[in-house]
Design an enzyme around this catalytic site. Structure first.
Site, PDB file in Angstrom:
ATOM      1  N   LYS A 277       0.855  -1.186   0.000  1.00 57.87           N
ATOM      2  CA  LYS A 277       0.000   0.000   0.000  1.00 57.87           C
ATOM      3  C   LYS A 277       0.893   1.237   0.000  1.00 57.87           C
ATOM      4  O   LYS A 277       1.688   1.457   0.931  1.00 57.87           O
ATOM      5  CB  LYS A 277      -0.916   0.015   1.213  1.00 57.87           C
ATOM      6  CG  LYS A 277      -1.865   1.193   1.260  1.00 57.87           C
ATOM      7  CD  LYS A 277      -2.889   1.138   0.124  1.00 57.87           C
ATOM      8  CE  LYS A 277      -4.038   0.234   0.466  1.00 57.87           C
ATOM      9  NZ  LYS A 277      -5.097   0.245  -0.566  1.00 57.87           N
TER      10      LYS A 277
ATOM     11  N   THR B  65      -3.579  -5.115   0.781  1.00 63.22           N
ATOM     12  CA  THR B  65      -2.977  -3.796   0.982  1.00 63.22           C
ATOM     13  C   THR B  65      -3.856  -2.924   1.871  1.00 63.22           C
ATOM     14  O   THR B  65      -3.356  -2.038   2.566  1.00 63.22           O
ATOM     15  CB  THR B  65      -2.719  -3.091  -0.360  1.00 63.22           C
ATOM     16  OG1 THR B  65      -3.952  -2.809  -1.010  1.00 63.22           O
ATOM     17  CG2 THR B  65      -1.843  -3.943  -1.262  1.00 63.22           C
ATOM     18  N   ASP B  66      -5.157  -3.152   1.871  1.00 60.99           N
ATOM     19  CA  ASP B  66      -6.032  -2.402   2.766  1.00 60.99           C
ATOM     20  C   ASP B  66      -5.705  -2.717   4.221  1.00 60.99           C
ATOM     21  O   ASP B  66      -5.756  -1.829   5.086  1.00 60.99           O
ATOM     22  CB  ASP B  66      -7.498  -2.732   2.464  1.00 60.99           C
ATOM     23  CG  ASP B  66      -8.449  -1.797   3.189  1.00 60.99           C
ATOM     24  OD1 ASP B  66      -8.464  -0.597   2.864  1.00 60.99           O
ATOM     25  OD2 ASP B  66      -9.156  -2.262   4.107  1.00 60.99           O
TER      26      ASP B  66
ATOM     27  N   PHE C 230      33.561  28.652 -11.025  1.00 69.12           N
ATOM     28  CA  PHE C 230      33.587  27.468 -11.886  1.00 69.12           C
ATOM     29  C   PHE C 230      34.467  27.780 -13.088  1.00 69.12           C
ATOM     30  O   PHE C 230      34.109  28.589 -13.944  1.00 69.12           O
ATOM     31  CB  PHE C 230      32.183  27.071 -12.340  1.00 69.12           C
ATOM     32  CG  PHE C 230      32.152  25.725 -13.038  1.00 69.12           C
ATOM     33  CD1 PHE C 230      32.645  24.589 -12.405  1.00 69.12           C
ATOM     34  CD2 PHE C 230      31.650  25.600 -14.320  1.00 69.12           C
ATOM     35  CE1 PHE C 230      32.620  23.356 -13.033  1.00 69.12           C
ATOM     36  CE2 PHE C 230      31.620  24.371 -14.953  1.00 69.12           C
ATOM     37  CZ  PHE C 230      32.110  23.245 -14.315  1.00 69.12           C
TER      38      PHE C 230
ATOM     39  N   ARG D 281      29.877  33.508  -8.680  1.00 70.23           N
ATOM     40  CA  ARG D 281      28.539  33.140  -9.135  1.00 70.23           C
ATOM     41  C   ARG D 281      27.653  32.807  -7.937  1.00 70.23           C
ATOM     42  O   ARG D 281      28.138  32.543  -6.834  1.00 70.23           O
ATOM     43  CB  ARG D 281      28.590  31.934 -10.068  1.00 70.23           C
ATOM     44  CG  ARG D 281      29.068  30.662  -9.392  1.00 70.23           C
ATOM     45  CD  ARG D 281      28.916  29.439 -10.283  1.00 70.23           C
ATOM     46  NE  ARG D 281      29.369  28.214  -9.598  1.00 70.23           N
ATOM     47  CZ  ARG D 281      29.191  26.987 -10.058  1.00 70.23           C
ATOM     48  NH1 ARG D 281      28.583  26.807 -11.232  1.00 70.23           N
ATOM     49  NH2 ARG D 281      29.618  25.936  -9.382  1.00 70.23           N
TER      50      ARG D 281
ATOM     51  N   GLN E 177      30.517  19.681  -7.052  1.00 64.65           N
ATOM     52  CA  GLN E 177      31.042  18.382  -6.614  1.00 64.65           C
ATOM     53  C   GLN E 177      31.850  18.537  -5.323  1.00 64.65           C
ATOM     54  O   GLN E 177      31.741  17.716  -4.403  1.00 64.65           O
ATOM     55  CB  GLN E 177      31.917  17.763  -7.710  1.00 64.65           C
ATOM     56  CG  GLN E 177      31.145  17.245  -8.917  1.00 64.65           C
ATOM     57  CD  GLN E 177      30.961  18.292 -10.002  1.00 64.65           C
ATOM     58  OE1 GLN E 177      30.932  19.498  -9.709  1.00 64.65           O
ATOM     59  NE2 GLN E 177      30.851  17.852 -11.237  1.00 64.65           N
TER      60      GLN E 177
ATOM     61  N   ASN F 210      21.876  21.660  -9.648  1.00 64.50           N
ATOM     62  CA  ASN F 210      22.456  22.996  -9.690  1.00 64.50           C
ATOM     63  C   ASN F 210      21.380  23.964 -10.158  1.00 64.50           C
ATOM     64  O   ASN F 210      20.992  23.974 -11.323  1.00 64.50           O
ATOM     65  CB  ASN F 210      23.654  23.028 -10.637  1.00 64.50           C
ATOM     66  CG  ASN F 210      24.512  24.270 -10.445  1.00 64.50           C
ATOM     67  OD1 ASN F 210      24.069  25.239  -9.856  1.00 64.50           O
ATOM     68  ND2 ASN F 210      25.734  24.232 -10.951  1.00 64.50           N
TER      69      ASN F 210
ATOM     70  N   HIS G 236      20.522  27.011 -11.448  1.00 59.09           N
ATOM     71  CA  HIS G 236      21.278  28.058 -12.129  1.00 59.09           C
ATOM     72  C   HIS G 236      20.630  29.438 -11.972  1.00 59.09           C
ATOM     73  O   HIS G 236      19.406  29.583 -12.076  1.00 59.09           O
ATOM     74  CB  HIS G 236      21.397  27.730 -13.622  1.00 59.09           C
ATOM     75  CG  HIS G 236      22.101  26.441 -13.899  1.00 59.09           C
ATOM     76  ND1 HIS G 236      23.407  26.218 -13.548  1.00 59.09           N
ATOM     77  CD2 HIS G 236      21.669  25.292 -14.500  1.00 59.09           C
ATOM     78  CE1 HIS G 236      23.767  24.990 -13.925  1.00 59.09           C
ATOM     79  NE2 HIS G 236      22.729  24.419 -14.487  1.00 59.09           N
TER      80      HIS G 236
END
Length: 277
Positions: free
Chosen positions: A12, A58-59, A153, A170, A213, A239, A241
């Site tokens: 469930k 599942t109930d 970067f 940045r 990273q 990322n 941006h």
């Protein structure tokens, strides 16, 4: 060459349960979970012949979630998941494996019995019980972080299709998905969650980043240093941006103060930081 049934499980998914704990002084505590159960075991007959004699409905699984929340309370997502997984495998002879995945939606207290939803952050837990083996993961999703500077970067590979300019300043933004594995199925789960979350935030804030990273490793390393109960941390960092808007055509200076937040496509950084034996 024959055709056979491969690995399978059923359960469930996404049972929403909200538990209100009522204190003697009139103060309430609120726990808001989304619980998914998946069971495996001696289930071949139901697939091949439709014989459901080995199937726990599942109930019933859904009802068990509600009953256990009422009977046992919810100390933490990890502890609640363990309680459920152990129950399903111990109480049903045909069920030999259980996986319980839980999302917890945090709420901030406004008063004795008033709350506000706490942004996009979701606490996560995943528990697997199979025979004598018990594995517990904690984690979080949607922890949105941003540094408006102290990120560069540059020095990356350039080929005939590269148009990206190098940058020495940045915005670095991400929405952290983290999953950590416990060395043992018993721990102070709530304390570990708080320590791991805070360690990630501190590492993101305090790391001068030359790449996302590098930031990922710093965050994972900080979690393991802060939480000796953990053996590994898996991180998924999109990322987010932010591109500088050129305002010089409007007669304004070129200081990078206005940015366009672009939601896709985006870089996606994934990695696992592991504690060595």
């Amino acid at each position: 060459m024959g055709i056979v049934l491969g690995p399978n499980r059923y359960g469930k998914a996404e049972t929403r349960v909200v538990r209100v704990s009522r204190g003697a002084d009139g103060t309430h505590a609120l726990t808001d979970l989304n619980v998914s159960v998946a069971l495996s075991g001696d289930l071949e007959d139901t697939h091949l012949t439709g014989d459901n004699a080995h199937v726990l409905p599942t109930d019933t699984q859904k009802n068990t979630v509600y009953a256990f929340a009422k009977q046992h309370g919810i100390a933490s997502p990890e502890a609640f998941g363990l309680l459920l997984a152990r129950h399903f495998t111990a109480s049903q002879e045909t069920i030999t494996g259980a996986r319980v995945e839980i999302e917890e939606y945090p709420w901030n207290r406004l008063g004795p019995h008033s709350f506000s939803r706490d942004g996009s952050l979701v606490r996560t837990a995943s528990v697997e019980v199979s025979g004598a083996t018990e594995t517990v993961f904690g984690g979080l999703a949607g922890l949105t972080l941003l540094n408006s500077t102290d990120s560069e970067f540059s020095g990356f590979i350039r080929d005939g299709y590269t148009t990206l300019a190098e940058t020495s300043d940045r915005i670095l933004a991400t929405a952290v998905d983290a999953r950590w594995r416990f060395a043992a199925p018993e721990a102070e789960f709530n304390a570990v969650f708080s320590a791991a979350r805070d360690a990630m935030i501190d590492a993101f804030t305090g790391t001068y980043s030359y790449s996302l990273q590098q930031t990922l490793f710093a965050m994972g390393e900080a979690v393991l240093e802060a939480c000796p109960d953990l053996t590994e941390v898996r991180l998924r960092l999109p990322n987010k941006h932010h591109f500088v808007v050129d305002c010089t055509p409007f007669g304004l200076d070129a200081t990078p103060e206005v940015f366009h937040a672009d939601d896709r496509p985006y870089g996606l950084i994934e990695g696992t930081v592991v504690r060595e034996d």
